[in-house]
Design a protein around this motif. Sequence first.
Motif, short mmCIF file in Angstrom:
data_model
loop_
_atom_site.label_atom_id
_atom_site.label_comp_id
_atom_site.label_asym_id
_atom_site.label_seq_id
_atom_site.Cartn_x
_atom_site.Cartn_y
_atom_site.Cartn_z
N ILE A 248 -35.10 -11.64 32.51
CA ILE A 248 -34.32 -12.84 32.16
C ILE A 248 -33.71 -12.63 30.78
N PRO A 249 -32.39 -12.63 30.65
CA PRO A 249 -31.77 -12.45 29.32
C PRO A 249 -32.04 -13.66 28.42
N PHE A 250 -32.15 -13.38 27.13
CA PHE A 250 -32.46 -14.46 26.20
C PHE A 250 -31.35 -15.51 26.16
N ALA A 251 -30.12 -15.08 26.44
CA ALA A 251 -29.01 -16.03 26.45
C ALA A 251 -29.21 -17.14 27.47
N ALA A 252 -29.93 -16.82 28.56
CA ALA A 252 -30.19 -17.83 29.59
C ALA A 252 -31.28 -18.81 29.17
N LEU A 253 -32.05 -18.45 28.14
CA LEU A 253 -33.15 -19.30 27.69
C LEU A 253 -32.80 -20.13 26.47
N MET A 254 -31.68 -19.85 25.84
CA MET A 254 -31.36 -20.51 24.57
C MET A 254 -31.22 -22.02 24.71
N VAL A 255 -30.48 -22.45 25.71
CA VAL A 255 -30.25 -23.90 25.87
C VAL A 255 -31.56 -24.64 26.18
N PRO A 256 -32.37 -24.19 27.16
CA PRO A 256 -33.65 -24.87 27.40
C PRO A 256 -34.58 -24.85 26.17
N TRP B 49 -31.16 -16.38 17.58
CA TRP B 49 -31.98 -17.58 17.64
C TRP B 49 -32.10 -18.28 16.27
N PRO B 50 -32.34 -17.57 15.16
CA PRO B 50 -32.33 -18.26 13.86
C PRO B 50 -30.99 -18.91 13.55
N LEU B 51 -29.89 -18.32 14.00
CA LEU B 51 -28.58 -18.92 13.78
C LEU B 51 -28.49 -20.29 14.45
N ILE B 52 -29.15 -20.44 15.59
CA ILE B 52 -29.07 -21.68 16.35
C ILE B 52 -29.97 -22.76 15.76
N VAL B 53 -31.19 -22.41 15.39
CA VAL B 53 -32.18 -23.42 15.02
C VAL B 53 -32.29 -23.65 13.51
#
Length: 274
Positions: A112-120, A212-216
């Motif tokens: 599962i690519p991390f991009a698919a997990l970012m939104v959840p 991920w740090p960029l997002i959160v």
Amino acid sequence: MTSFKRTGTYVFLSLAALISIFPFLWMIVSATNLSVDVSQGRLLPGLHLFDNFRKLTDSIDLGQSMWNSAKISITTTVLALLIASLAGYGFEIYRSRAKDIVFNILLLSMMIPFAALMVPLYQMFASISRSVPSMGINTVTSVILPTMTTAFLIFFFRQSTKMFPKELLEAGRMDGLSELGVFFRIYVPTMRTTYAAGAIITFLSSWNNYLWPLIVLQSPEKRTIPLLISNLGSSYSPDYGVIMTAIVISTLPTALVFFLMQKHFVAGMVGSVK
């Protein structure tokens, strides 16, 4: 003929080493030059390293970003090694059909690519922010938890545990050690090369983590060094000398960790147990 083959081998390896090292040499040389020199591809060292460093420290809080990255990377590495080694040890030592099924499902998660997990993940931490702000968005915890361990690291420890001498476990149990005592007093010291390899992999991955740090992480004072370098390069007229200086500084901790532990890293990757 043998001498000719050996000469060809050395020439090939020398070229491969030069190609591998050149980006690092160019990065270091560029840190000593002005932005216009970097843009023109100057390959000779300049005299502007301290000027670039002064501009870097004057424009941003470099120390705070380095501390943020170090805090996240060290915490992530320690927790990842503990959790992954416990899981890998348990999967291999206490074998059962149910555990093998769970382990196979765990391996499937690697697809599962991390991009698919970012939104959840973002939605989950956003909901946590309402009840437990210290673990929600814009906290160090929100960066550490999703990357605290990986299926690859658990798989790596399980495969290394296959070579662990099981006689040591039986000897420890006969001496009256509990299962945790066997793990911490026998397994951990014996598997130090595996821990060293896992530490290098995890630390480098955490230190260089960007997406991920960029997002959160939304506050400037909580930004890590990759986010800082990204901000330097996104200005209207970026100063490439300053950017290269920041890249050199950000590379030093990872290079230091690797060179200090490279012997254990090689031994751990080939699965040796000493």
